[in-house]
Motif scaffolding. Structure first.
Motif, short mmCIF file in Angstrom:
data_model
loop_
_atom_site.label_atom_id
_atom_site.label_comp_id
_atom_site.label_asym_id
_atom_site.label_seq_id
_atom_site.Cartn_x
_atom_site.Cartn_y
_atom_site.Cartn_z
N ARG A 125 -13.93 1.29 -8.94
CA ARG A 125 -12.58 1.49 -8.32
C ARG A 125 -11.64 0.93 -9.32
N ALA A 126 -11.78 0.88 -10.91
CA ALA A 126 -10.95 0.69 -11.86
C ALA A 126 -10.08 1.76 -11.86
N ILE A 127 -8.76 1.64 -12.42
CA ILE A 127 -8.02 2.50 -12.74
C ILE A 127 -8.54 3.53 -13.69
N SER A 128 -9.53 3.08 -14.66
CA SER A 128 -9.82 4.15 -15.58
C SER A 128 -11.00 3.28 -16.15
N SER A 129 -11.96 4.02 -16.82
CA SER A 129 -13.09 3.31 -17.66
C SER A 129 -13.06 4.07 -18.91
N PRO A 130 -12.18 3.43 -19.85
CA PRO A 130 -12.26 3.82 -21.29
C PRO A 130 -13.24 2.97 -21.95
N GLN A 131 -13.71 3.67 -23.07
CA GLN A 131 -14.69 2.96 -24.16
C GLN A 131 -14.28 1.45 -24.46
N PRO A 132 -14.88 0.40 -24.22
CA PRO A 132 -14.53 -0.72 -24.44
C PRO A 132 -14.17 -1.10 -25.91
N ILE A 159 0.91 -6.48 -14.23
CA ILE A 159 1.36 -5.00 -15.20
C ILE A 159 0.48 -5.11 -16.36
N LYS A 160 0.33 -6.09 -17.17
CA LYS A 160 -0.61 -6.09 -18.17
C LYS A 160 -1.99 -5.58 -18.04
N CYS A 161 -2.67 -5.98 -17.06
CA CYS A 161 -4.02 -5.30 -16.83
C CYS A 161 -4.19 -4.10 -16.59
N ARG A 162 -3.30 -3.55 -15.72
CA ARG A 162 -3.11 -2.09 -15.25
C ARG A 162 -2.82 -1.35 -16.54
N ALA A 163 -1.94 -1.70 -17.39
CA ALA A 163 -1.37 -1.15 -18.59
C ALA A 163 -2.74 -1.05 -19.39
N GLN A 164 -3.52 -2.05 -19.79
CA GLN A 164 -4.54 -1.94 -20.51
C GLN A 164 -5.52 -0.80 -20.13
N SER A 168 3.78 -0.39 -19.88
CA SER A 168 4.06 -1.29 -18.92
C SER A 168 5.26 -1.07 -18.02
N TRP A 169 6.36 -0.50 -18.42
CA TRP A 169 7.42 -0.15 -17.62
C TRP A 169 7.03 0.71 -16.63
N ALA A 170 6.03 1.84 -17.10
CA ALA A 170 5.72 2.98 -16.00
C ALA A 170 4.93 2.42 -15.04
N VAL A 171 3.89 1.23 -15.26
CA VAL A 171 3.12 0.56 -14.35
C VAL A 171 4.07 -0.27 -13.43
N MET A 172 5.03 -0.94 -13.89
CA MET A 172 5.89 -1.75 -13.17
C MET A 172 6.73 -0.99 -11.97
N ARG A 173 7.36 0.32 -12.63
CA ARG A 173 8.12 1.38 -11.66
C ARG A 173 7.08 1.58 -10.52
N ALA A 174 5.70 1.98 -11.08
CA ALA A 174 5.00 2.56 -10.03
C ALA A 174 4.63 1.49 -8.95
N LEU A 175 4.41 0.23 -9.21
CA LEU A 175 3.97 -0.82 -8.26
C LEU A 175 5.28 -1.32 -7.50
N LEU A 176 6.40 -1.08 -8.17
CA LEU A 176 7.70 -1.26 -7.30
C LEU A 176 7.95 0.06 -6.48
N LYS A 177 7.62 1.01 -6.60
CA LYS A 177 7.95 2.23 -5.95
C LYS A 177 6.82 2.22 -4.52
N SER A 178 5.56 1.90 -4.88
CA SER A 178 4.50 1.94 -3.84
C SER A 178 4.67 0.47 -3.20
N HIS A 179 5.15 -0.52 -3.56
CA HIS A 179 4.78 -1.73 -2.74
C HIS A 179 5.89 -2.73 -2.75
N GLY A 180 7.00 -2.36 -3.41
CA GLY A 180 8.02 -3.14 -3.42
C GLY A 180 7.89 -4.54 -4.56
N VAL A 181 8.68 -5.22 -4.36
CA VAL A 181 8.48 -6.60 -5.26
C VAL A 181 7.22 -7.25 -4.99
N ARG A 182 6.81 -7.13 -3.93
CA ARG A 182 5.52 -7.79 -3.68
C ARG A 182 4.41 -7.18 -4.27
N GLY A 183 4.39 -6.02 -4.62
CA GLY A 183 3.41 -5.26 -5.56
C GLY A 183 3.16 -6.04 -6.79
#
Length: 288
Positions: free
Chosen positions: A35-42, A108-113, A120-135
């Motif tokens: 269920r990870a966002i993606s599975s890139p090569q380590p 934000i950091k882990c999801r961007a990584q 990081s900015w896109a990740v933050m905006r997505a979390l705010l849009k879907s879940h608000g500040v609580r996200g």
């Protein structure tokens, strides 16, 4: 103010230095998950800038976070026993004080990584849009526990390790003590960090999908994804106890290097303040 500035400078330097290994650690921690966002090569970094993926958020906040940590730590010390127990408790207080910045920064950091195509900015905006500040506080509970326990061990180990070397105030002693403190800290909280990373990087349902989950709330958190406990249970079912130590070797290498340098920079900046500040305005010497 001195410990705030010293903490800010040392924190920012440690982020840049440890970024590549931190990215590898995060990828290894979720490598067995489905269920990870993606599975890139380590170990694949296509460009030099990719080694800094996800650093925008911590660079903007970790300096302040580190400053808040050291400030809370130093100011709580006088009210606690003059022992390693008091140092441990002061570290716990510092860790809890930094939670308000640590939780959103980590999310934000882990999801961007794990999402090289997202900033990081896109990740933050997505979390705010879907879940608000609580996200921004997804995984906040396990992050708070991790930081409180971890920073307790961090400061206590550093203070306990420095006298073991021949020149406690020398640069070599600071480097080694800082590195040892970093390793001891991560060894004490690593399973919690694995759970935190899995909680924060899971694929979260959209608002409409979350409403559809109301009939199957078991194991679900407020954001519609799995709770920390459920993430831990599922991780264990996937790979047994060893899954909670995925990436530990990389983490130990990063912990020693980053924390040795971070403490050296912090102590150096604090010495400059003590040396050049007017006597009546000199900051209280940090017990670090």
């Amino acid at each position: 103010m001195a410990d705030f500035i010293a903490g800010y400078i040392s924190g920012a330097a440690s982020i840049l230095l440890g970024s590549p290994l931190d990215i590898i650690k995060a990828r290894l921690q979720v490598s067995t998950g489905n269920r990870a966002i993606s599975s890139p090569q380590p170990y694949r970094f296509p460009t030099l800038l990719s080694t800094l993926q996800g650093t925008a958020s911590p660079l903007l906040t970790y300096g302040a976070l580190n400053a808040l940590l050291f400030s809370a730590y130093n100011r709580s010390l006088p009210y606690l026993p003059s022992s390693l127990t008091g140092t441990f408790l002061a570290g716990c207080i510092g860790g809890l004080a930094s939670f308000t910045l640590a939780a959103p920064t980590e999310a934000i950091k882990c999801r961007a990584q794990l999402s090289p195509h997202l900033s990081s900015w896109a990740v933050m905006r997505a979390l705010l849009k879907s879940h608000g500040v609580r996200g921004l506080y997804i995984g906040g509970g396990v992050t708070a526990v991790r930081d409180a326990v971890g920073y307790g061990f961090y400061f206590a180990t550093y203070e306990g390790a420095k006298p073991l070397f021949s020149a406690p105030e020398g640069q070599a002693a600071i480097l080694v003590a800082g590195g040892v403190a970093g390793c001891a800290t991560w060894a004490s909280i690593y399973p919690l960090d694995v759970v935190k990373t899995r909680v924060q990087t899971q694929v979260l349902p959209e608002r409409g999908e979350r409403e559809g989950l109301l009939g199957e709330r078991k194991g679900r958190a407020w954001h519609g994804g799995w709770s920390s406990w459920e993430c831990a249970r599922r991780a264990y079912a996937e790979g047994g106890a060893k899954v909670f130590f995925d990436g530990l070797g990389v983490c130990m290498a990063r912990a020693f290097l980053v924390n040795a340098v971070q403490w050296a920079i912090y102590e150096y900046v604090m010495r400059q303040f003590r040396e050049y500040a007017p006597e009546e305005s000199r900051p209280v010497q940090a017990s670090v």
